[in-house]
Write an enzyme that holds these catalytic residues in place. Structure first.
Site, PDB file in Angstrom:
ATOM      1  N   GLY A  12       0.839  -1.203   0.000  1.00 46.19           N
ATOM      2  CA  GLY A  12       0.000   0.000   0.000  1.00 46.19           C
ATOM      3  C   GLY A  12       0.870   1.249   0.000  1.00 46.19           C
ATOM      4  O   GLY A  12       1.913   1.267   0.639  1.00 46.19           O
ATOM      5  N   ASP A 140       0.550   2.128   9.218  1.00 44.22           N
ATOM      6  CA  ASP A 140       0.090   1.412  10.421  1.00 44.22           C
ATOM      7  C   ASP A 140       1.102   1.466  11.579  1.00 44.22           C
ATOM      8  O   ASP A 140       0.728   1.214  12.727  1.00 44.22           O
ATOM      9  CB  ASP A 140      -0.189  -0.061  10.084  1.00 44.22           C
ATOM     10  CG  ASP A 140      -1.197  -0.220   8.966  1.00 44.22           C
ATOM     11  OD1 ASP A 140      -1.981   0.721   8.728  1.00 44.22           O
ATOM     12  OD2 ASP A 140      -1.203  -1.290   8.320  1.00 44.22           O
ATOM     13  N   MET A 182      -7.849   3.351   9.991  1.00 42.10           N
ATOM     14  CA  MET A 182      -7.059   2.201   9.529  1.00 42.10           C
ATOM     15  C   MET A 182      -6.064   1.738  10.585  1.00 42.10           C
ATOM     16  O   MET A 182      -6.030   2.260  11.696  1.00 42.10           O
ATOM     17  CB  MET A 182      -6.328   2.566   8.242  1.00 42.10           C
ATOM     18  CG  MET A 182      -7.207   2.540   7.019  1.00 42.10           C
ATOM     19  SD  MET A 182      -6.206   2.853   5.543  1.00 42.10           S
ATOM     20  CE  MET A 182      -7.383   2.429   4.268  1.00 42.10           C
ATOM     21  N   ARG A 184      -4.985  -1.840  10.399  1.00 42.75           N
ATOM     22  CA  ARG A 184      -5.010  -3.302  10.327  1.00 42.75           C
ATOM     23  C   ARG A 184      -5.074  -3.915  11.724  1.00 42.75           C
ATOM     24  O   ARG A 184      -5.999  -3.601  12.447  1.00 42.75           O
ATOM     25  CB  ARG A 184      -3.777  -3.807   9.569  1.00 42.75           C
ATOM     26  CG  ARG A 184      -4.137  -4.815   8.486  1.00 42.75           C
ATOM     27  CD  ARG A 184      -2.898  -5.262   7.781  1.00 42.75           C
ATOM     28  NE  ARG A 184      -2.595  -4.414   6.668  1.00 42.75           N
ATOM     29  CZ  ARG A 184      -2.869  -4.696   5.405  1.00 42.75           C
ATOM     30  NH1 ARG A 184      -3.449  -5.831   5.109  1.00 42.75           N
ATOM     31  NH2 ARG A 184      -2.546  -3.870   4.451  1.00 42.75           N
ATOM     32  N   HIS A 283      -9.195   5.580   2.859  1.00 41.27           N
ATOM     33  CA  HIS A 283      -7.934   5.862   2.177  1.00 41.27           C
ATOM     34  C   HIS A 283      -7.521   7.335   2.206  1.00 41.27           C
ATOM     35  O   HIS A 283      -6.423   7.671   1.743  1.00 41.27           O
ATOM     36  CB  HIS A 283      -7.996   5.337   0.751  1.00 41.27           C
ATOM     37  CG  HIS A 283      -7.973   3.842   0.704  1.00 41.27           C
ATOM     38  ND1 HIS A 283      -9.092   3.086   0.976  1.00 41.27           N
ATOM     39  CD2 HIS A 283      -6.967   2.970   0.497  1.00 41.27           C
ATOM     40  CE1 HIS A 283      -8.776   1.808   0.905  1.00 41.27           C
ATOM     41  NE2 HIS A 283      -7.493   1.704   0.614  1.00 41.27           N
TER      42      HIS A 283
END
Ligand code: F6P
Length: 359
Positions: A12, A140, A182, A184, A283
């Protein structure tokens, strides 16, 4: 001695990638080395091989731009991470083809800029005889071997901006706002963004939440005259009696997280009677210009990658520890997910200022 170095951005995208590329090119050109930038991640190494020469003119004016001028992908034939904590071994024929490209172009080494999955791929290439140097990248911030990755600060800034905006409308309407962010399987974006953006409740993947506790807090706040509540919910947050909320599994078998914010908002609305809204930031956190910190960190990482090649420290990954950029062995770095712990200092700071983790 003149060298040709390959570089690629994989996985990403995130703000700061172009700063790394610029740093690599500037540091390499001081040595008189040539840089080949492979397109669309590792895929550029495979037929039809795609690269462009990166020099000071092609990397001029890119440091402040988000994304990557080389393109990237988190799918394809090189994906070495499948689900949470699972590693895949690359097809030997793919590795062989990449090696042929590497040798055919007379490359000395390959700088792989990517997250844990992409660095796992880099390690496999290194083990197959391709000299690689890793540069850790992810919004992340979940790579154990480095205190921080570039892109994280920009993502947090985006969360804070969103919370600032949501605050005013939540307050006007006396609503509960749930912002899904976000990260993960790691809660760093939620933790940092939530604290800086004035959240009242932060839900993390690492600390399963109890909806009864969340609703109790909202009612207690109401009783004290605080009619709006801001909840930051990591996409990987789980209720105590449930698992991850997922959207779908993509073609590479990777699970896509998402939707927990809406579930939490609905449950809060049903149980408290409060007008509640959910927003998925998505995003937006990955796009846009990097912050100053990410531009500086990206540049430092790019320059250090060339330094590692000068020292012949292949198989190493650039890392940031104690305000210094250094390196760790890639095999010690990959597959160690950095997650928020109960004793993470910032968790305590949050508690001290009245933020609940819904636990
Ligand atoms: O790893 C970075 C990340 O943005 C995660 O926070 C998120 O879960 C995922 O990538 C989204 O991936 P995609 O761009 O494939 O939707």
């Amino acid at each position: 001695m003149s060298k040709r170095i390959g570089v690629l951005t994989s996985g990403g995208d995130c703000p700061g990638l172009n700063a790394v590329l610029r740093g690599v090119v500037h540091a390499a050109s001081r040595q008189g080395w040539e840089i080949l930038g492979f397109l669309d991640g590792y895929e550029g190494l495979l037929s039809p091989v795609q690269y462009r020469i990166l020099d000071s003119s092609s990397t001029a004016g890119i440091m402040h731009l988000g994304g990557t001028i080389l393109g990237t992908t988190n799918k394809g034939r090189f994906v070495a991470k499948v689900r949470h904590g699972e590693n895949a071994t690359l097809d030997p024929a793919i590795i062989e083809e990449a090696k042929e490209t590497f040798e055919g172009l007379d490359l000395d080494s390959l700088i792989c800029i990517g997250g844990d999955g992409s660095l796992t791929t880099a390690l496999q290439l290194q083990q197959a005889g391709i000299n690689t140097v890793g540069v850790p990248k992810t919004i992340d911030n979940d790579i154990e071997a480095t205190a921080i990755t570039f892109g994280f600060d920009s993502a947090v800034a985006c969360v804070v901006d969103a919370l600032d905006r949501l605050h005013t409308t939540a307050k006007s309407h006396k609503r509960v706002m749930v912002l899904e962010v976000m990260g993960r399987y790691a809660g760093w974006i939620a933790l940092h963004g939530g604290l800086a953006g004035g959240a009242d409740i932060i839900l993390l993947p690492e600390f399963p939440f109890d909806l009864n506790i969340i609703c109790k807090i909202i009612k207690e706040r109401e009783a004290k005259g605080a009619f709006n509540t801001m909840v930051v919910c990591a996409e990987g947050a789980c209720p105590i009696d449930g698992g991850f909320t997922t959207k779908q599994t993509n073609r590479t078998g990777e699970t896509r997280l998402g939707g927990v914010g809406e579930l939490v908002a609905e449950a809060i609305g049903d149980r408290t009677g409060k007008d509640t809204r959910a927003v998925v930031l998505g995003h937006l956190q990955r796009g846009g210009n990097p912050t100053a910190l990410d531009r500086i960190l990206g540049t430092r990482f790019g320059v250090e990658a060339i330094e590692l090649i000068m020292q012949g420290r292949y198989g190493h990954m650039v890392s940031y520890q104690n305000y210094r950029v250094d390196a760790v062995r890639m095999e010690d770095a990959v597959s160690h997910l950095k997650q928020v712990q109960q004793d993470t200092q910032l968790v305590d700071t949050c508690k001290q200022v009245g933020i609940s983790f819904g636990t």
